[in-house]
Structures are given as structure tokens and as C-alpha cells.
Design a protein around this motif. Structure first.
Motif, PDB file in Angstrom:
ATOM      1  N   TYR A   1      48.573  15.339  37.402  1.00 43.33           N
ATOM      2  CA  TYR A   1      47.415  14.956  38.225  1.00 43.33           C
ATOM      3  C   TYR A   1      46.085  15.494  37.669  1.00 43.33           C
ATOM      4  CZ  TYR A   1      44.199  14.465  42.095  1.00 43.33           C
ATOM      5  OH  TYR A   1      43.099  14.158  42.846  1.00 43.33           O
TER       6      TYR A   1
ATOM      7  N   ARG B   1      32.388  17.500  42.920  1.00 45.16           N
ATOM      8  CA  ARG B   1      32.901  18.587  43.766  1.00 45.16           C
ATOM      9  C   ARG B   1      31.860  19.690  43.888  1.00 45.16           C
ATOM     10  NH1 ARG B   1      37.633  17.291  41.102  1.00 45.16           N
ATOM     11  NH2 ARG B   1      39.256  16.482  42.461  1.00 45.16           N
TER      12      ARG B   1
ATOM     13  N   ALA C   1      44.139  17.765  52.457  1.00 43.18           N
ATOM     14  CA  ALA C   1      44.577  16.970  51.305  1.00 43.18           C
ATOM     15  C   ALA C   1      44.118  17.671  50.031  1.00 43.18           C
ATOM     16  CB  ALA C   1      44.047  15.534  51.390  1.00 43.18           C
TER      17      ALA C   1
ATOM     18  N   ASP D   1      48.228  20.238  52.385  1.00 46.23           N
ATOM     19  CA  ASP D   1      48.556  18.945  51.791  1.00 46.23           C
ATOM     20  C   ASP D   1      49.958  18.533  52.243  1.00 46.23           C
ATOM     21  OD1 ASP D   1      47.242  17.304  49.211  1.00 46.23           O
ATOM     22  OD2 ASP D   1      49.388  16.930  49.520  1.00 46.23           O
ATOM     23  N   LEU D   2      50.186  17.234  52.213  1.00 43.64           N
ATOM     24  CA  LEU D   2      51.463  16.676  52.646  1.00 43.64           C
ATOM     25  C   LEU D   2      52.495  16.708  51.519  1.00 43.64           C
ATOM     26  CD1 LEU D   2      52.450  15.188  55.214  1.00 43.64           C
ATOM     27  CD2 LEU D   2      51.652  13.073  54.210  1.00 43.64           C
TER      28      LEU D   2
ATOM     29  N   ASP E   1      50.398  18.016  57.507  1.00 45.73           N
ATOM     30  CA  ASP E   1      49.908  16.643  57.621  1.00 45.73           C
ATOM     31  C   ASP E   1      48.495  16.646  58.206  1.00 45.73           C
ATOM     32  OD1 ASP E   1      49.484  13.968  58.100  1.00 45.73           O
ATOM     33  OD2 ASP E   1      51.378  13.636  59.151  1.00 45.73           O
ATOM     34  N   ALA E   2      47.595  15.968  57.516  1.00 46.01           N
ATOM     35  CA  ALA E   2      46.204  15.872  57.976  1.00 46.01           C
ATOM     36  C   ALA E   2      46.094  15.240  59.354  1.00 46.01           C
ATOM     37  CB  ALA E   2      45.412  15.025  56.982  1.00 46.01           C
TER      38      ALA E   2
ATOM     39  N   ALA F   1      38.553  16.082  49.752  1.00 43.12           N
ATOM     40  CA  ALA F   1      38.100  15.411  48.527  1.00 43.12           C
ATOM     41  C   ALA F   1      39.143  14.387  48.109  1.00 43.12           C
ATOM     42  CB  ALA F   1      37.874  16.424  47.408  1.00 43.12           C
ATOM     43  N   PHE F   2      38.766  13.130  48.093  1.00 47.41           N
ATOM     44  CA  PHE F   2      39.627  12.027  47.651  1.00 47.41           C
ATOM     45  C   PHE F   2      40.957  12.000  48.403  1.00 47.41           C
ATOM     46  CE2 PHE F   2      36.931  13.565  44.191  1.00 47.41           C
ATOM     47  CZ  PHE F   2      36.109  12.458  44.068  1.00 47.41           C
TER      48      PHE F   2
HETATM   49  C1  SAM Z   1      43.877  12.002  45.196  1.00 44.94           C
HETATM   50  S1  SAM Z   1      44.607  13.478  45.791  1.00 44.94           S
HETATM   51  C2  SAM Z   1      43.217  14.542  46.022  1.00 44.94           C
HETATM   52  C3  SAM Z   1      43.550  15.987  45.842  1.00 44.94           C
HETATM   53  C4  SAM Z   1      42.381  16.957  45.826  1.00 44.94           C
HETATM   54  N1  SAM Z   1      41.710  17.032  47.103  1.00 44.94           N
HETATM   55  C5  SAM Z   1      41.397  16.666  44.735  1.00 44.94           C
HETATM   56  O1  SAM Z   1      40.201  16.576  45.007  1.00 44.94           O
HETATM   57  O2  SAM Z   1      41.799  16.543  43.581  1.00 44.94           O
HETATM   58  C6  SAM Z   1      45.043  13.018  47.427  1.00 44.94           C
HETATM   59  C7  SAM Z   1      45.886  14.038  48.146  1.00 44.94           C
HETATM   60  O3  SAM Z   1      45.976  13.657  49.522  1.00 44.94           O
HETATM   61  C8  SAM Z   1      47.232  14.109  49.999  1.00 44.94           C
HETATM   62  N2  SAM Z   1      47.527  13.439  51.262  1.00 44.94           N
HETATM   63  C9  SAM Z   1      47.676  12.125  51.498  1.00 44.94           C
HETATM   64  N3  SAM Z   1      47.908  11.911  52.805  1.00 44.94           N
HETATM   65  C10 SAM Z   1      47.901  13.115  53.401  1.00 44.94           C
HETATM   66  C11 SAM Z   1      48.081  13.556  54.741  1.00 44.94           C
HETATM   67  N4  SAM Z   1      48.342  12.699  55.737  1.00 44.94           N
HETATM   68  N5  SAM Z   1      48.030  14.876  54.993  1.00 44.94           N
HETATM   69  C12 SAM Z   1      47.780  15.768  53.998  1.00 44.94           C
HETATM   70  N6  SAM Z   1      47.594  15.410  52.723  1.00 44.94           N
HETATM   71  C13 SAM Z   1      47.665  14.097  52.419  1.00 44.94           C
HETATM   72  C14 SAM Z   1      48.175  13.749  48.850  1.00 44.94           C
HETATM   73  O4  SAM Z   1      49.404  14.420  48.936  1.00 44.94           O
HETATM   74  C15 SAM Z   1      47.331  14.158  47.647  1.00 44.94           C
HETATM   75  O5  SAM Z   1      47.587  15.471  47.246  1.00 44.94           O
END
Ligand code: SAM
Length: 222
Positions: free
Chosen positions: A9, A25, A44, A66-67, A94-95, A111-112
């Protein structure tokens, strides 16, 4: 899906964004710092880069959730290697069902991440619930450039180039195809502001970044 791409990632993130994501960021952290929050929740959090930047900016306590277990594992191992002197906790959560009481954080960030929520409304209400009155939420998310030629370049880049390179490096082309569709379907700009209003936030605004490729959203709880 995020479990599968966790190990590649960071590399792909910085490679595919030409490192611009770091600047975005940083800008978001500077905005967050205007209120001097002491306790920040990063939802997340993924591999933790945003949580680390927030902590390095002087925030006393950061919680990253994060999930995806594998994303959290990468964040924890980066913490052990480089940031063990900082007060950062990573948790699987879970968010849309945050394991925190109401009104406990000075600020929250994503973020994202919001683009990936199954139920955006519930996720935003959860952010609102856990921050204190007077607290702020800072969200960075992809948006779409409005004007030629950036709109067209962006479309081609996300639809074809990103899945191609992402597929080779992560061995999961599907995940990077999903990225295009998730960005394409996301309610960015004013449409996202409406969602923030509905979740209870006020004085919400969006700041477009780099020709509108991404945006920072600021939302307040009064
Ligand atoms: C594109 S990554 C972004 C990670 C980090 N915030 C960054 O800026 O690089 C998206 C993240 O959202 C998390 N995610 C998606 N749905 C989620 C939820 N319902 N609860 C918590 N995390 C979640 C995914 O597991 C993933 O790690």
C-alpha cells in the motif's frame, strides 16, 4: 480487499500520487493544528501515515482505527520501528460503529477513507458523535478536477494507468479498479458538504487541492 494490498500500500500510494499525497496530508495537519487538539482520532488510518504526521505535529495523544487487520498490522510495525516514543494507539474498529463514548476527542480525521464506507451517513454521524462540542473533523478525499485538460488526464490515469501499475505491484488489479469506481461514485465538493450538514456538522467547507484531484473538508461541531 485492504488486507490483500496492505504490504504494497505505502509504496503504491506514494508512487501513483508522485508523492503529492504527503503534501496533502501535511496541509491537512496544519489545518488541524489551528485548534491545538490534544487528543485526535484518525479513522480508516490504514498503514498509519496520517496518524504519524498528526502525532509528529505535536498532538499529545493519537488513536488510529481501521477495519483491516493487515493494514493495522503494518501501522503497528511502523510504530515499533520509527515512532515508539510517540503516544499513538492503533485499534481494529469499524468507522460505522466506533468503540468510543460520545464527546471524547478534540478532533477527528479521515484520509482517503470515507469513500470506502459502506454507509457514509452513519460513518459521518459516528465522527460527529465522538468529537467534543467545539471540536473539528478534517477529511481528505479524492475529488474530480472540473476543467480540461486535467479532468481528462485524471480520468485516463485513474481508469487505466492506476489499475495497470497497481495490479503489477500489488498483484490485485481488482483493488485498483475499485479505486477508480469508488472515486467516480463519491459525492465530492458541495454534495459532500450536504452530507456533513446532515450528519450535524456546521460551518463546513471544502478546499480543493492540486487542480481538484483531492479536497480537504473541514467540519465543526458546535
Ligand atoms: C485508501 S486507505 C487510506 C489509509 C490512510 N488513511 C491513508 O491516508 O493512507 C482506506 C482505508 O479505509 C479503511 N476502511 C474502509 N472502510 C472502513 C470502515 N468502515 N471502518 C474503518 N476503516 C475502514 C480500509 O481498511 C483502508 O485501510
Amino acid at each position: 480487499m485492504f488486507d490483500k494490498i496492505a504490504k504494497s500500500y505505502d509504496l503504491l500510494n506514494h508512487l501513483l500520487s508522485f508523492g503529492i499525497d504527503k503534501r496533502w496530508r501535511k496541509k491537512a495537519v496544519n489545518i488541524l493544528q489551528q485548534n491545538n487538539p490534544a487528543k485526535v482520532l484518525d479513522v480508516a488510518t490504514g498503514t498509519g501515515d496520517f496518524a504519524f504526521s498528526i502525532s509528529m505535529s505535536g498532538v499529545a495523544e493519537v488513536v488510529g482505527v481501521d477495519l483491516s487487520e493487515e493494514m493495522i498490522n503494518v501501522a503497528k510495525s511502523k510504530f515499533k520501528q520509527h515512532y515508539s516514543d510517540k503516544n499513538i494507539i492503533f485499534k481494529l474498529a469499524d468507522a460505522e460503529k466506533l468503540p468510543f463514548d460520545d464527546n471524547v476527542f478534540d478532533a477527528a480525521t479521515v484520509a482517503f477513507g470515507v469513500r470506502n464506507y459502506e454507509n457514509l451517513e452513519i460513518g459521518l454521524k459516528e465522527l460527529y458523535r465522538v468529537i467534543k462540542p467545539g471540536g473539528k473533523t478534517v477529511i481528505i478525499e479524492f475529488s474530480k478536477p472540473k476543467h480540461f485538460p486535467f479532468r481528462n488526464i485524471y480520468h485516463l490515469y485513474f481508469k487505466y494507468f492506476v489499475p495497470f501499475i497497481g495490479g503489477i505491484i500489488s498483484k490485485d488489479k481488482k483493488a485498483y479498479r475499485y479505486l477508480y469506481h469508488s472515486v467516480d461514485n463519491f459525492p465530492y465538493g458541495n454534495n459532500f458538504i450536504v452530507k456533513l450538514d446532515k450528519a450535524g456538522f456546521n460551518n463546513n467547507k471544502s478546499i480543493p487541492l492540486t487542480f481538484g484531484i483531492a479536497s480537504i473538508y473541514l467540519a465543526n461541531k458546535s
